[in-house]
Design an enzyme around this catalytic site. Structure first.
Site, PDB file in Angstrom:
ATOM      1  N   ASP A 182       0.733  -1.083   0.015  1.00  0.00           N
ATOM      2  CA  ASP A 182      -0.040  -0.075  -0.064  1.00  0.00           C
ATOM      3  C   ASP A 182       0.887   1.049  -0.089  1.00  0.00           C
ATOM      4  OD1 ASP A 182       0.081   1.326   3.114  1.00  0.00           O
ATOM      5  OD2 ASP A 182       0.124  -0.834   2.836  1.00  0.00           O
ATOM      6  N   SER A 183       0.362   2.129  -0.885  1.00  0.00           N
ATOM      7  CA  SER A 183       1.092   3.545  -0.719  1.00  0.00           C
ATOM      8  C   SER A 183       2.448   3.347  -1.186  1.00  0.00           C
ATOM      9  CB  SER A 183       1.049   4.152   0.439  1.00  0.00           C
ATOM     10  OG  SER A 183       1.049   5.735   0.551  1.00  0.00           O
ATOM     11  N   ALA A 184       3.499   3.747  -0.453  1.00  0.00           N
ATOM     12  CA  ALA A 184       4.850   3.725  -0.630  1.00  0.00           C
ATOM     13  C   ALA A 184       5.087   2.207  -0.672  1.00  0.00           C
ATOM     14  CB  ALA A 184       5.832   4.106   0.405  1.00  0.00           C
TER      15      ALA A 184
ATOM     16  N   PHE B  82      -2.269  -0.918  -3.444  1.00  0.00           N
ATOM     17  CA  PHE B  82      -3.371  -0.150  -2.828  1.00  0.00           C
ATOM     18  C   PHE B  82      -2.699   1.211  -2.946  1.00  0.00           C
ATOM     19  CE2 PHE B  82      -3.896  -4.212  -0.487  1.00  0.00           C
ATOM     20  CZ  PHE B  82      -4.918  -4.789  -1.259  1.00  0.00           C
TER      21      PHE B  82
ATOM     22  N   HIS C  73      -7.073   7.970   0.041  1.00  0.00           N
ATOM     23  CA  HIS C  73      -5.870   7.009   0.009  1.00  0.00           C
ATOM     24  C   HIS C  73      -5.845   5.832   1.006  1.00  0.00           C
ATOM     25  CE1 HIS C  73      -1.512   6.852  -1.040  1.00  0.00           C
ATOM     26  NE2 HIS C  73      -1.209   6.782   0.474  1.00  0.00           N
TER      27      HIS C  73
END
Length: 298
Positions: A143-145, A171, A269
């Site tokens: 997820d994200s980074a 994600f 986010h």
């Protein structure tokens, strides 16, 4: 979809932030505290481990484990987080697929800037392969980074001559450190987490003066995706990083890669973390779990 749930979540996420700048330690503590409120499926079993010379956490389903491995990379802008901050996501995937996850505690910036996290991720993948796991039985997820790490680790693995994993699941991935997507401006105000200026601080800590025009930090703009495995990109319309996914999907299609761009309306986010609070979170994780089980070859 529940408009009431989405509105309630948006209101909760817009509560006032600390007025003064935070230290890295404060940012990490606040992020961990926020993620500790997320729901984790009952019954999953967690075991500390070491992989690629880094700590990690094995997450097993409550019942019989199916073959395969989900190698998971947590989010946190490369400066925050751990396998435990991503547990609602990791455990949900394990619960829904019945497949074991190994979640990596990679090194964080600013103490360990780019490419330390990617080196740790590649080392973890190498160890799984060296220990006898078939690449076709491994899915990268993040997820994200961590979504960015999942993608960039594929690039590094391919260039090192390693076999590709079965698939990649992301994600709200961060895939463009140049922040050139139109959503960086068009989603200002809609995104309850980020403003453009906020990325300057975390990018400075992660890049430590290195060029953002690099395929490993901005794969949505610069990566050659030839030979990539199938990839699922999930994002919400209320996030500045939306075009990291849309641009990467275009690039993947152009390279002949099987790609699913899965965009959910009016969610923020990494909305998938809000299981039990947001119907769309559970539904998105159901789709991700189906994608994983469809692509594993054990």
């Amino acid at each position: 979809m529940s408009r009431e749930q989405r509105n309630k979540l948006d209101e909760m996420l817009r509560r006032p932030n600390p007025a003064k700048p935070q230290t890295v330690e404060e940012m990490r503590a606040n992020f961990a505290a926020m993620m500790a409120t997320m729901l984790v499926p009952a019954g999953v079993r967690t075991t500390p481990t070491t992989i690629g010379n880094r700590p990690g956490v094995i997450v097993d389903p409550a019942q019989d484990t199916r073959p395969g491995i989900i190698l998971y990379f947590h989010g946190g802008s490369y400066i925050m987080g751990s396998p435990y901050t991503a547990m609602s996501l990791t455990a949900s995937l394990v619960d829904k697929t019945g497949i074991r996850s190994v979640s990596l505690d990679y090194r964080l910036a600013p103490e360990h800037p780019f490419p330390a996290a990617l080196e740790d991720a590649l080392a973890a993948y190498r160890e799984l392969l060296d220990n006898g796991a078939q690449a076709s039985s491994i899915v990268f997820a993040g997820d994200s980074a961590g979504g960015g790490i999942a993608v960039s680790t594929c690039l590094m693995a391919r260039d090192a001559g390693l076999p590709m994993p079965a698939a990649v699941v992301t994600f709200s991935p961060g895939l463009d450190k140049t922040h050139s997507g139109a959503s960086m401006d068009s989603k200002m105000g809609l995104d309850p987490f980020f403003i453009r200026e906020g990325f300057a601080l975390t990018d400075e800590m992660y890049l430590a003066g290195q060029d953002p025009n690099h395929e490993l930090v901005s794969p949505a703009r610069f990566a050659d995706l030839t030979g990539f495995p199938p990839i699922l990109l999930q994002a919400g319309t209320n996030e500045l990083l939306l075009d990291d996914s849309t641009q990467f999907a275009d690039r993947a299609r152009a390279a002949g890669v099987d790609v699913i761009l899965d965009v959910t309306a009016d969610v923020p986010h990494v909305f998938q973390a809000f299981t039990g609070m947001l119907d769309e979170a559970d539904q998105a994780l159901d789709r991700a779990a189906l994608f994983i089980t469809q692509h594993l070859r054990c």
